[in-house]
Design a protein around this motif. Structure first.
Motif, PDB file in Angstrom:
ATOM      1  N   UNK A 164       0.717  -1.376  -0.115  1.00 57.29           N
ATOM      2  CA  UNK A 164       0.077   0.135   0.094  1.00 57.29           C
ATOM      3  C   UNK A 164       0.975   1.472  -0.222  1.00 57.29           C
ATOM      4  N   UNK A 165       0.521   2.330  -0.808  1.00 61.87           N
ATOM      5  CA  UNK A 165       1.221   3.544  -0.904  1.00 61.87           C
ATOM      6  C   UNK A 165       0.958   4.394   0.307  1.00 61.87           C
ATOM      7  N   UNK A 166       1.859   5.383   0.798  1.00 64.04           N
ATOM      8  CA  UNK A 166       1.742   6.710   1.047  1.00 64.04           C
ATOM      9  C   UNK A 166       0.887   7.507   0.043  1.00 64.04           C
ATOM     10  N   UNK A 167      -0.381   7.948   1.296  1.00 69.89           N
ATOM     11  CA  UNK A 167      -0.800   9.302   0.162  1.00 69.89           C
ATOM     12  C   UNK A 167      -0.667  10.165   1.386  1.00 69.89           C
ATOM     13  N   UNK A 168      -0.056  10.838   1.218  1.00 69.19           N
ATOM     14  CA  UNK A 168       0.253  12.447   1.048  1.00 69.19           C
ATOM     15  C   UNK A 168      -0.381  13.181   0.921  1.00 69.19           C
ATOM     16  N   UNK A 169      -0.535  13.259  -0.387  1.00 66.96           N
ATOM     17  CA  UNK A 169      -1.554  14.690  -0.973  1.00 66.96           C
ATOM     18  C   UNK A 169      -1.760  13.927  -1.918  1.00 66.96           C
ATOM     19  N   UNK A 170      -3.459  14.330  -2.644  1.00 63.07           N
ATOM     20  CA  UNK A 170      -4.319  13.834  -3.346  1.00 63.07           C
ATOM     21  C   UNK A 170      -3.647  14.304  -5.249  1.00 63.07           C
ATOM     22  N   UNK A 171      -2.985  15.793  -4.957  1.00 64.92           N
ATOM     23  CA  UNK A 171      -2.660  17.123  -5.484  1.00 64.92           C
ATOM     24  C   UNK A 171      -1.324  15.880  -6.970  1.00 64.92           C
ATOM     25  N   UNK A 172      -0.620  14.974  -6.178  1.00 64.38           N
ATOM     26  CA  UNK A 172       0.894  15.115  -6.028  1.00 64.38           C
ATOM     27  C   UNK A 172       0.821  12.992  -6.761  1.00 64.38           C
ATOM     28  N   UNK A 173       1.798  12.547  -7.651  1.00 67.67           N
ATOM     29  CA  UNK A 173       1.526  11.604  -8.269  1.00 67.67           C
ATOM     30  C   UNK A 173       2.731  10.617  -7.454  1.00 67.67           C
ATOM     31  N   UNK A 174       2.355   9.704  -6.548  1.00 66.03           N
ATOM     32  CA  UNK A 174       2.955   8.588  -5.600  1.00 66.03           C
ATOM     33  C   UNK A 174       5.192   8.510  -6.519  1.00 66.03           C
ATOM     34  N   UNK A 175       4.498   8.794  -7.453  1.00 70.56           N
ATOM     35  CA  UNK A 175       5.980   8.095  -8.780  1.00 70.56           C
ATOM     36  C   UNK A 175       6.918   9.753  -8.394  1.00 70.56           C
ATOM     37  N   UNK A 176       5.964  10.920  -9.110  1.00 66.32           N
ATOM     38  CA  UNK A 176       6.664  12.069  -8.346  1.00 66.32           C
ATOM     39  C   UNK A 176       7.426  12.416  -6.940  1.00 66.32           C
ATOM     40  N   UNK A 177       6.917  11.942  -5.713  1.00 72.04           N
ATOM     41  CA  UNK A 177       7.568  11.631  -4.186  1.00 72.04           C
ATOM     42  C   UNK A 177       8.424  10.381  -4.907  1.00 72.04           C
ATOM     43  N   UNK A 178       8.976   9.693  -5.153  1.00 70.78           N
ATOM     44  CA  UNK A 178       9.295   9.206  -5.240  1.00 70.78           C
ATOM     45  C   UNK A 178      10.961   8.979  -6.153  1.00 70.78           C
ATOM     46  N   UNK A 179      10.762   9.846  -6.855  1.00 75.74           N
ATOM     47  CA  UNK A 179      11.505  10.690  -7.482  1.00 75.74           C
ATOM     48  C   UNK A 179      12.498  11.797  -6.728  1.00 75.74           C
ATOM     49  N   UNK A 180      11.989  12.836  -6.562  1.00 70.73           N
ATOM     50  CA  UNK A 180      12.432  13.562  -6.013  1.00 70.73           C
ATOM     51  C   UNK A 180      12.802  12.939  -4.492  1.00 70.73           C
ATOM     52  N   UNK A 181      12.373  12.090  -3.838  1.00 73.28           N
ATOM     53  CA  UNK A 181      13.218  11.352  -2.843  1.00 73.28           C
ATOM     54  C   UNK A 181      14.867  10.226  -3.346  1.00 73.28           C
ATOM     55  N   UNK A 182      14.711  10.115  -4.236  1.00 70.36           N
ATOM     56  CA  UNK A 182      15.826   9.763  -4.742  1.00 70.36           C
ATOM     57  C   UNK A 182      16.579  10.663  -5.371  1.00 70.36           C
ATOM     58  N   UNK A 183      16.272  11.941  -5.736  1.00 68.15           N
ATOM     59  CA  UNK A 183      17.021  12.663  -6.341  1.00 68.15           C
ATOM     60  C   UNK A 183      18.051  13.400  -4.934  1.00 68.15           C
ATOM     61  N   UNK A 184      16.921  13.684  -4.422  1.00 67.78           N
ATOM     62  CA  UNK A 184      17.814  14.114  -2.439  1.00 67.78           C
ATOM     63  C   UNK A 184      18.495  12.899  -2.166  1.00 67.78           C
TER      64      UNK A 184
END
Length: 54
Positions: free
Chosen positions: A1-21
């Motif tokens: 089950x994926x985290x639901x941080x916000x309904x406006x962002x795709x979880x793949x964008x959050x994963x990509x941001x985490x990888x870049x960080x």
């Protein structure tokens, strides 16, 4: 089950941001620990006293 941080962002964008960080943190740590200057020779700072007679 994926985290639901916000309904406006795709979880793949959050994963990509985490990888870049993580990449930025790894590169910064590598540069910090890899580029240490050589320790200076402590004898270069010894100045002979002018009052000592040999």
């Amino acid at each position: 089950m994926r985290w639901k941080i916000s309904h406006s962002h795709d979880p793949r964008q959050i994963d990509l941001l985490a990888i870049l960080v993580l990449i930025v943190v790894i590169v910064a740590a590598w540069r910090y620990f890899g580029d240490r200057p050589e320790p200076q020779n402590p004898t270069a700072f010894i100045v002979p006293s002018q009052s000592v007679r040999w």
